[in-house]
Design a protein around this motif. Structure first.
Motif, mmCIF file in Angstrom:
data_model
loop_
_atom_site.group_PDB
_atom_site.id
_atom_site.type_symbol
_atom_site.label_atom_id
_atom_site.label_comp_id
_atom_site.label_asym_id
_atom_site.label_seq_id
_atom_site.Cartn_x
_atom_site.Cartn_y
_atom_site.Cartn_z
ATOM 1 N N ARG A 212 0.865 -1.183 0.000
ATOM 2 C CA ARG A 212 0.000 0.000 0.000
ATOM 3 C C ARG A 212 0.900 1.230 0.000
ATOM 4 O O ARG A 212 1.845 1.305 0.783
ATOM 5 C CB ARG A 212 -0.913 0.034 1.221
ATOM 6 C CG ARG A 212 -1.836 -1.156 1.352
ATOM 7 C CD ARG A 212 -2.931 -1.126 0.288
ATOM 8 N NE ARG A 212 -3.869 -2.203 0.473
ATOM 9 C CZ ARG A 212 -3.821 -3.380 -0.132
ATOM 10 N NH1 ARG A 212 -2.840 -3.646 -0.969
ATOM 11 N NH2 ARG A 212 -4.725 -4.295 0.084
ATOM 12 N N GLU B 271 -3.895 7.686 1.706
ATOM 13 C CA GLU B 271 -5.221 7.058 1.650
ATOM 14 C C GLU B 271 -5.119 5.535 1.760
ATOM 15 O O GLU B 271 -5.898 4.901 2.463
ATOM 16 C CB GLU B 271 -5.967 7.472 0.375
ATOM 17 C CG GLU B 271 -6.365 8.930 0.366
ATOM 18 C CD GLU B 271 -7.162 9.349 1.594
ATOM 19 O OE1 GLU B 271 -8.121 8.648 1.961
ATOM 20 O OE2 GLU B 271 -6.814 10.380 2.196
ATOM 21 N N ALA B 272 -4.150 4.960 1.068
ATOM 22 C CA ALA B 272 -3.967 3.506 1.137
ATOM 23 C C ALA B 272 -3.518 3.082 2.534
ATOM 24 O O ALA B 272 -3.927 2.036 3.033
ATOM 25 C CB ALA B 272 -2.955 3.050 0.087
ATOM 26 N N GLU C 82 -6.400 2.783 4.911
ATOM 27 C CA GLU C 82 -7.113 1.512 4.747
ATOM 28 C C GLU C 82 -6.445 0.397 5.549
ATOM 29 O O GLU C 82 -7.125 -0.444 6.133
ATOM 30 C CB GLU C 82 -7.160 1.125 3.270
ATOM 31 C CG GLU C 82 -8.019 2.031 2.426
ATOM 32 C CD GLU C 82 -7.915 1.711 0.946
ATOM 33 O OE1 GLU C 82 -7.426 0.621 0.585
ATOM 34 O OE2 GLU C 82 -8.328 2.566 0.138
#
Length: 116
Positions: free
Chosen positions: A56, A60-61, A64
């Motif tokens: 990732r 934003e990743a 998650e």
């Protein structure tokens, strides 16, 4: 014998070790903001899951990753060795991940890996 010149270097080494502890707690607690704050804006997270490598990149990743459901786990690092070369530093440590059992009286499972 250490000299006064060693103090900034030793302080940097301690800060790097503490960063590992903050990371571990953020992962275990599901603290998204703390987890993301550990990385730079273009930060990269790599691990291996049951179905293969997981990568990732970016805030934003990373959010998650931190927001995924917790599995009653406890990460801890030991045997940290930090090497420094100018403004570059590397840490190698052993990572133990304990997973609590859902059944009373059953011992926790333990996993090990080497982390850089």
């Amino acid at each position: 014998m250490h000299t006064g010149q060693d103090i900034p270097r030793l302080a940097d080494i301690q800060a790097i070790r503490e960063l590992s502890a903050v990371y571990n707690r953020a992962v275990d607690d599901g603290s998204v903001d703390t987890f993301v704050s550990i990385f730079t804006d273009d930060g990269r997270f790599e691990t291996v899951g049951p179905s293969g490598p997981i990568v990732r990149e970016g805030c934003e990743a990373l959010k998650e990753v931190a927001a995924r459901p917790r599995r009653q786990q406890l990460h801890t690092t030991t045997d940290a060795v930090v090497t420094m070369d100018g403004d570059e530093a590397k840490q190698i440590s052993a990572l133990a991940c304990f997973k609590r059992s859902q059944n009373a009286g059953e011992p926790p499972s333990i996993g090990w890996s080497l982390r850089r």
